[in-house]
Design a protein around this motif. Sequence first.
Motif, PDB file in Angstrom:
ATOM      1  N   ASN A  68       0.771  -1.250   0.064  1.00  0.00           N
ATOM      2  CA  ASN A  68       0.245  -0.019   0.121  1.00  0.00           C
ATOM      3  C   ASN A  68       0.859   1.306  -0.090  1.00  0.00           C
ATOM      4  OD1 ASN A  68      -2.517  -1.416  -0.004  1.00  0.00           O
ATOM      5  ND2 ASN A  68      -2.587  -1.542   2.130  1.00  0.00           N
ATOM      6  N   ALA A  69       1.959   1.251   0.680  1.00  0.00           N
ATOM      7  CA  ALA A  69       2.674   2.556   0.773  1.00  0.00           C
ATOM      8  C   ALA A  69       3.435   2.568  -0.474  1.00  0.00           C
ATOM      9  CB  ALA A  69       3.912   2.257   1.875  1.00  0.00           C
ATOM     10  N   ALA A  70       3.761   1.457  -1.234  1.00  0.00           N
ATOM     11  CA  ALA A  70       4.584   1.629  -2.518  1.00  0.00           C
ATOM     12  C   ALA A  70       3.330   2.275  -3.615  1.00  0.00           C
ATOM     13  CB  ALA A  70       5.103   0.478  -3.033  1.00  0.00           C
ATOM     14  N   GLN A  71       2.108   1.869  -3.398  1.00  0.00           N
ATOM     15  CA  GLN A  71       1.020   2.264  -4.308  1.00  0.00           C
ATOM     16  C   GLN A  71       1.029   3.962  -4.081  1.00  0.00           C
ATOM     17  OE1 GLN A  71      -1.968  -0.072  -3.781  1.00  0.00           O
ATOM     18  NE2 GLN A  71      -1.916  -1.444  -5.679  1.00  0.00           N
ATOM     19  N   ILE A  72       1.070   4.238  -2.588  1.00  0.00           N
ATOM     20  CA  ILE A  72       0.473   5.581  -2.468  1.00  0.00           C
ATOM     21  C   ILE A  72       1.694   6.490  -3.108  1.00  0.00           C
ATOM     22  CG2 ILE A  72       0.401   7.288  -0.411  1.00  0.00           C
ATOM     23  CD1 ILE A  72      -1.121   5.102   0.978  1.00  0.00           C
ATOM     24  N   ARG A  73       3.161   5.994  -2.920  1.00  0.00           N
ATOM     25  CA  ARG A  73       4.227   6.541  -3.213  1.00  0.00           C
ATOM     26  C   ARG A  73       4.138   6.907  -4.892  1.00  0.00           C
ATOM     27  NH1 ARG A  73       8.755   4.744  -5.566  1.00  0.00           N
ATOM     28  NH2 ARG A  73       8.542   2.722  -4.877  1.00  0.00           N
ATOM     29  N   LEU A  74       4.005   5.859  -5.798  1.00  0.00           N
ATOM     30  CA  LEU A  74       4.040   5.972  -6.971  1.00  0.00           C
ATOM     31  C   LEU A  74       2.812   6.836  -7.500  1.00  0.00           C
ATOM     32  CD1 LEU A  74       4.912   2.161  -7.905  1.00  0.00           C
ATOM     33  CD2 LEU A  74       6.191   4.512  -8.464  1.00  0.00           C
ATOM     34  N   THR A  75       1.675   6.545  -6.932  1.00  0.00           N
ATOM     35  CA  THR A  75       0.375   7.482  -7.315  1.00  0.00           C
ATOM     36  C   THR A  75       0.752   8.942  -7.121  1.00  0.00           C
ATOM     37  OG1 THR A  75      -1.148   5.680  -6.744  1.00  0.00           O
ATOM     38  CG2 THR A  75      -2.009   7.848  -6.736  1.00  0.00           C
ATOM     39  N   ALA A  76       1.305   9.405  -5.935  1.00  0.00           N
ATOM     40  CA  ALA A  76       1.794  10.662  -5.671  1.00  0.00           C
ATOM     41  C   ALA A  76       2.967  11.138  -6.743  1.00  0.00           C
ATOM     42  CB  ALA A  76       2.448  10.621  -4.457  1.00  0.00           C
ATOM     43  N   GLU A  77       3.916  10.363  -7.143  1.00  0.00           N
ATOM     44  CA  GLU A  77       4.870  10.652  -8.226  1.00  0.00           C
ATOM     45  C   GLU A  77       4.058  11.043  -9.517  1.00  0.00           C
ATOM     46  OE1 GLU A  77       8.057   7.680  -8.879  1.00  0.00           O
ATOM     47  OE2 GLU A  77       8.581   7.837  -6.687  1.00  0.00           O
ATOM     48  N   LEU A  78       3.091  10.043  -9.805  1.00  0.00           N
ATOM     49  CA  LEU A  78       2.238  10.348 -11.141  1.00  0.00           C
ATOM     50  C   LEU A  78       1.543  11.582 -11.043  1.00  0.00           C
ATOM     51  CD1 LEU A  78       1.724   8.565 -13.817  1.00  0.00           C
ATOM     52  CD2 LEU A  78      -0.068   7.384 -12.491  1.00  0.00           C
ATOM     53  N   THR A  79       0.879  11.690  -9.946  1.00  0.00           N
ATOM     54  CA  THR A  79       0.118  13.166  -9.852  1.00  0.00           C
ATOM     55  C   THR A  79       0.857  14.107 -10.000  1.00  0.00           C
ATOM     56  OG1 THR A  79      -1.502  11.843  -8.297  1.00  0.00           O
ATOM     57  CG2 THR A  79      -1.360  14.421  -8.387  1.00  0.00           C
ATOM     58  N   ALA A  80       2.224  14.186  -9.413  1.00  0.00           N
ATOM     59  CA  ALA A  80       3.059  15.132  -9.824  1.00  0.00           C
ATOM     60  C   ALA A  80       3.597  15.574 -11.026  1.00  0.00           C
ATOM     61  CB  ALA A  80       4.332  15.363  -8.607  1.00  0.00           C
ATOM     62  N   LEU A  81       3.930  14.474 -11.756  1.00  0.00           N
ATOM     63  CA  LEU A  81       4.443  14.284 -13.031  1.00  0.00           C
ATOM     64  C   LEU A  81       3.012  15.053 -14.148  1.00  0.00           C
ATOM     65  CD1 LEU A  81       6.285  10.900 -13.355  1.00  0.00           C
ATOM     66  CD2 LEU A  81       7.338  13.414 -13.733  1.00  0.00           C
ATOM     67  N   ARG A  82       2.043  14.551 -13.797  1.00  0.00           N
ATOM     68  CA  ARG A  82       0.744  15.025 -14.620  1.00  0.00           C
ATOM     69  C   ARG A  82       0.537  16.472 -14.496  1.00  0.00           C
ATOM     70  NH1 ARG A  82      -3.322   9.930 -13.764  1.00  0.00           N
ATOM     71  NH2 ARG A  82      -1.939   8.684 -15.583  1.00  0.00           N
ATOM     72  N   THR A  83       0.818  16.802 -13.143  1.00  0.00           N
ATOM     73  CA  THR A  83       0.587  18.251 -12.710  1.00  0.00           C
ATOM     74  C   THR A  83       1.733  19.295 -13.388  1.00  0.00           C
ATOM     75  OG1 THR A  83      -0.273  17.619 -10.612  1.00  0.00           O
ATOM     76  CG2 THR A  83       0.503  20.151 -10.925  1.00  0.00           C
ATOM     77  N   GLU A  84       2.898  18.677 -13.556  1.00  0.00           N
ATOM     78  CA  GLU A  84       4.190  19.330 -14.178  1.00  0.00           C
ATOM     79  C   GLU A  84       3.585  19.661 -15.779  1.00  0.00           C
ATOM     80  OE1 GLU A  84       7.648  21.330 -14.605  1.00  0.00           O
ATOM     81  OE2 GLU A  84       6.165  21.151 -12.779  1.00  0.00           O
ATOM     82  N   ARG A  85       3.230  18.350 -16.011  1.00  0.00           N
ATOM     83  CA  ARG A  85       2.820  18.444 -18.009  1.00  0.00           C
ATOM     84  C   ARG A  85       1.935  19.407 -17.898  1.00  0.00           C
ATOM     85  NH1 ARG A  85      -0.117  16.676 -21.698  1.00  0.00           N
ATOM     86  NH2 ARG A  85       0.968  15.908 -23.643  1.00  0.00           N
ATOM     87  N   GLN A  86       0.855  19.493 -17.334  1.00  0.00           N
ATOM     88  CA  GLN A  86      -0.240  20.447 -17.532  1.00  0.00           C
ATOM     89  C   GLN A  86       0.036  21.786 -17.171  1.00  0.00           C
ATOM     90  OE1 GLN A  86      -3.214  19.387 -18.423  1.00  0.00           O
ATOM     91  NE2 GLN A  86      -3.543  21.482 -18.817  1.00  0.00           N
ATOM     92  N   ARG A  87       1.108  22.103 -16.465  1.00  0.00           N
ATOM     93  CA  ARG A  87       1.503  23.439 -16.162  1.00  0.00           C
ATOM     94  C   ARG A  87       2.407  23.737 -17.335  1.00  0.00           C
ATOM     95  NH1 ARG A  87       6.237  25.841 -15.269  1.00  0.00           N
ATOM     96  NH2 ARG A  87       7.412  23.789 -15.224  1.00  0.00           N
ATOM     97  N   ILE A  88       3.328  22.841 -17.808  1.00  0.00           N
ATOM     98  CA  ILE A  88       4.072  23.292 -19.264  1.00  0.00           C
ATOM     99  C   ILE A  88       2.841  23.720 -20.283  1.00  0.00           C
ATOM    100  CG2 ILE A  88       5.575  22.199 -20.917  1.00  0.00           C
ATOM    101  CD1 ILE A  88       6.991  21.057 -18.794  1.00  0.00           C
ATOM    102  N   VAL A  89       2.229  22.825 -20.528  1.00  0.00           N
ATOM    103  CA  VAL A  89       0.865  22.878 -21.352  1.00  0.00           C
ATOM    104  C   VAL A  89       0.197  24.213 -21.310  1.00  0.00           C
ATOM    105  CG1 VAL A  89      -1.311  22.130 -22.506  1.00  0.00           C
ATOM    106  CG2 VAL A  89       0.686  20.545 -22.057  1.00  0.00           C
ATOM    107  N   ASN A  90      -0.060  24.571 -20.051  1.00  0.00           N
ATOM    108  CA  ASN A  90      -0.894  26.128 -19.814  1.00  0.00           C
ATOM    109  C   ASN A  90       0.257  27.107 -19.859  1.00  0.00           C
ATOM    110  OD1 ASN A  90      -3.010  24.753 -19.170  1.00  0.00           O
ATOM    111  ND2 ASN A  90      -2.711  24.665 -16.791  1.00  0.00           N
ATOM    112  N   GLU A  91       1.404  27.142 -19.819  1.00  0.00           N
ATOM    113  CA  GLU A  91       2.524  28.023 -19.955  1.00  0.00           C
ATOM    114  C   GLU A  91       2.628  28.199 -21.557  1.00  0.00           C
ATOM    115  OE1 GLU A  91       6.186  27.333 -18.131  1.00  0.00           O
ATOM    116  OE2 GLU A  91       5.394  27.785 -16.074  1.00  0.00           O
TER     117      GLU A  91
END
Length: 105
Positions: A68-91
């Motif tokens: 469960n901890a590994a799933q939470i860690r990877l989900t958080a990483e995935l969310t951060a990467l998607r947020t960063e991608r969206q920020r670049i597209v918005n800029e």
Amino acid sequence: MGKPNTRRLDREIQKTERMLEAVQNEEMWPLNSAERRKVIGALAGGSYRVVRGKSTGRAERALESVWNAAQIRLTAELTALRTERQRIVNEHATAKAAKKSSGWW
């Protein structure tokens, strides 16, 4: 202006998605070293208790918490990467709109 360059982030997102799927299938390769040590320790403790004919409840709970901890860690990483991608597209979209609005007309 062309499209924003998000290839590196797209590759990282795909890699993290594969890692998350592997963790959901309880594969060991995407785990970091601390998580691997915890899994191996829980397996060793659980197998010792099986040999002794005792309950393995605590070892099973430890394994489940590591997954469960590994799933939470990877989900958080995935969310951060998607947020960063969206920020670049918005800029990129903002810069494109500013360039269009500063034209001749």
